[in-house]
Scaffold this active site. Sequence first.
Site, mmCIF file in Angstrom:
data_model
loop_
_atom_site.group_PDB
_atom_site.id
_atom_site.type_symbol
_atom_site.label_atom_id
_atom_site.label_comp_id
_atom_site.label_asym_id
_atom_site.label_seq_id
_atom_site.Cartn_x
_atom_site.Cartn_y
_atom_site.Cartn_z
ATOM 1 N N ARG A 224 0.811 -1.181 -0.056
ATOM 2 C CA ARG A 224 0.179 0.088 -0.016
ATOM 3 C C ARG A 224 0.919 1.264 0.155
ATOM 4 N NH1 ARG A 224 -3.292 -2.441 -1.680
ATOM 5 N NH2 ARG A 224 -5.409 -3.161 -0.926
ATOM 6 N N HIS A 272 -0.553 0.233 -9.718
ATOM 7 C CA HIS A 272 -1.417 -0.507 -8.867
ATOM 8 C C HIS A 272 -1.897 -1.646 -9.394
ATOM 9 C CE1 HIS A 272 -3.670 -0.600 -4.700
ATOM 10 N NE2 HIS A 272 -3.672 -1.801 -5.334
HETATM 11 P P1 NDP Z 1 -1.819 -11.495 4.880
HETATM 12 O O1 NDP Z 1 -2.840 -11.029 5.842
HETATM 13 O O2 NDP Z 1 -2.286 -12.870 4.646
HETATM 14 O O3 NDP Z 1 -0.423 -11.338 5.502
HETATM 15 C C1 NDP Z 1 0.114 -10.383 6.321
HETATM 16 C C2 NDP Z 1 1.465 -10.381 6.843
HETATM 17 O O4 NDP Z 1 1.960 -9.251 7.446
HETATM 18 C C3 NDP Z 1 1.548 -11.389 8.004
HETATM 19 O O5 NDP Z 1 2.413 -12.189 7.878
HETATM 20 C C4 NDP Z 1 1.526 -10.814 9.141
HETATM 21 O O6 NDP Z 1 2.126 -11.375 10.391
HETATM 22 C C5 NDP Z 1 2.293 -9.421 8.883
HETATM 23 N N1 NDP Z 1 2.165 -8.304 9.648
HETATM 24 C C6 NDP Z 1 1.121 -7.696 9.732
HETATM 25 N N2 NDP Z 1 1.096 -6.610 10.641
HETATM 26 C C7 NDP Z 1 2.203 -6.645 11.136
HETATM 27 C C8 NDP Z 1 3.208 -5.873 11.921
HETATM 28 N N3 NDP Z 1 2.756 -5.082 12.632
HETATM 29 N N4 NDP Z 1 4.553 -6.305 12.258
HETATM 30 C C9 NDP Z 1 4.838 -7.283 11.282
HETATM 31 N N5 NDP Z 1 4.375 -8.146 10.444
HETATM 32 C C10 NDP Z 1 2.980 -7.718 10.260
HETATM 33 O O7 NDP Z 1 -1.662 -10.545 3.739
HETATM 34 P P2 NDP Z 1 -1.799 -10.706 2.296
HETATM 35 O O8 NDP Z 1 -0.294 -11.664 2.219
HETATM 36 O O9 NDP Z 1 -2.896 -11.611 1.580
HETATM 37 O O10 NDP Z 1 -1.670 -9.363 1.486
HETATM 38 C C11 NDP Z 1 -0.817 -8.389 1.681
HETATM 39 C C12 NDP Z 1 -1.064 -6.976 1.338
HETATM 40 O O11 NDP Z 1 -0.811 -7.082 -0.032
HETATM 41 C C13 NDP Z 1 -2.741 -6.524 1.224
HETATM 42 O O12 NDP Z 1 -3.023 -6.207 2.670
HETATM 43 C C14 NDP Z 1 -2.699 -5.576 0.546
HETATM 44 O O13 NDP Z 1 -2.554 -4.220 0.939
HETATM 45 C C15 NDP Z 1 -1.661 -5.783 -0.695
HETATM 46 N N6 NDP Z 1 -1.883 -6.203 -1.970
HETATM 47 C C16 NDP Z 1 -1.366 -5.538 -2.954
HETATM 48 C C17 NDP Z 1 -1.914 -5.894 -4.251
HETATM 49 C C18 NDP Z 1 -1.183 -4.856 -5.465
HETATM 50 O O14 NDP Z 1 -1.682 -5.123 -6.680
HETATM 51 N N7 NDP Z 1 -0.479 -4.060 -5.202
HETATM 52 C C19 NDP Z 1 -2.593 -6.811 -4.579
HETATM 53 C C20 NDP Z 1 -2.964 -7.608 -3.442
HETATM 54 C C21 NDP Z 1 -2.612 -7.125 -2.284
HETATM 55 P P3 NDP Z 1 1.711 -12.800 10.897
HETATM 56 O O15 NDP Z 1 1.910 -13.634 9.844
HETATM 57 O O16 NDP Z 1 2.407 -13.018 12.028
HETATM 58 O O17 NDP Z 1 0.176 -12.469 11.261
HETATM 59 C C1 OXD Z 2 -5.620 -5.925 -3.120
HETATM 60 C C2 OXD Z 2 -5.195 -4.682 -4.264
HETATM 61 O O1 OXD Z 2 -5.465 -5.591 -2.158
HETATM 62 O O2 OXD Z 2 -5.386 -5.405 -5.443
HETATM 63 O O3 OXD Z 2 -6.086 -7.042 -3.601
HETATM 64 O O4 OXD Z 2 -4.534 -3.991 -3.918
#
Ligand code: NDP
Ligand code: OXD
Length: 309
Positions: A224, A272
């Site tokens: 993000r 994006h």
């Molecule tokens: P998940 O919820 O599966 O994974 C999030 C990860 O971040 C977990 O490993 C979590 O730790 C870790 N995390 C969360 N908060 C913290 C913190 N404070 N400190 C350290 N680690 C933290 O999310 P996804 O992998 O499915 O997606 C990640 C992001 O990717 C989405 O939220 C979205 O914003 C972005 N995205 C962007 C896209 C694009 O086109 N640019 C497309 C799709 C997604 P733990 O495992 O310990 O809970």
């Molecule tokens: C998502 C994105 O969060 O596309 O899936 O940004």
Amino acid sequence: MRILLKTDIERGDAWQKAFAEQAPDIDAVNWPFDGDPASIDYAAVWNMPSDEWARYKNLKAIFSMGAGIDHLASDPKRPKHLPVVRLVEPGLTAGMTEFAVWSVLSHHRFIPEYTRQRQARLWQGHVQIAPYDRRVGIMGLGVLGSDAAQKLAPFGFDLAGWSRSSKELTGVKSYHGAEQLPAFLQRTEILLCLLPLTDETRGILNARTFAQLPKGAAVINLARGEHLVEKDLLAALDSDHLSGATLDVFEQEPLPQDSPIWDHPKVQMTPHVASMLIVDSTVRFFVDNIRRFEQGGDLSPIVDFERGY
Ligand code: NDP
Ligand code: OXD
């Protein structure tokens, strides 16, 4: 049964076709919907205008039209009593992994540098670094981060990941929590951010973070825009502390016309699109969830708004 769809990119009747093939009993309608709002059972949305929610009195659940749910977390009028399901489906994961692998390989093999050199008609090679000598660090080892790590591992990189809880992933050193962030950053030459946007992670890619990376490190943000303090990144690039950046997401989207990022020679950027919705597999995910829920089972994965992701 009826589902309302509000997406980021118009795709004509592609959604209706996929529902008709996979679940003819589910009537998929596009937003804006001028029929009876009380007939809507489910809504799958991206950036729903906040005032709209009050119209849909009979909603049973909300689907996020993306893995990220910050668009719903920040919506003051989201119906809080309804479960929110975030998008976790193989097509979205594969798209992100393709993009993550490309961007890591691009920095590993100096592609941004060669692109700049080409513009200056400069013929000059950079000493190739063996993958086992290249320290790649992934912030966020959830669905997307762990898949990217597993696909990067066979290249032989010296891989690490940082998450809230400790992980056991083959070939990936695990760092977790705020206390272990400095050690993770100090060993990371190519930093890939795949964190969710929460109160704890907003602005995490800032001057202090960059200062802890070794000189010459590259930063990739596919998560993000609000994770990144753009002016801090530009300062770290201009001072040559960072060698380059790949950005797919921005503080403000679309990126304002007057942003210095557009022309910055050390930034690769895309609008994006790191992972975009794949209609067929997304519909499969919605249909599977709806079927399970209608038969008394659980929706999954449900967002924990306390935790923020
Ligand atoms: P998940 O919820 O599966 O994974 C999030 C990860 O971040 C977990 O490993 C979590 O730790 C870790 N995390 C969360 N908060 C913290 C913190 N404070 N400190 C350290 N680690 C933290 O999310 P996804 O992998 O499915 O997606 C990640 C992001 O990717 C989405 O939220 C979205 O914003 C972005 N995205 C962007 C896209 C694009 O086109 N640019 C497309 C799709 C997604 P733990 O495992 O310990 O809970
Ligand atoms: C998502 C994105 O969060 O596309 O899936 O940004």
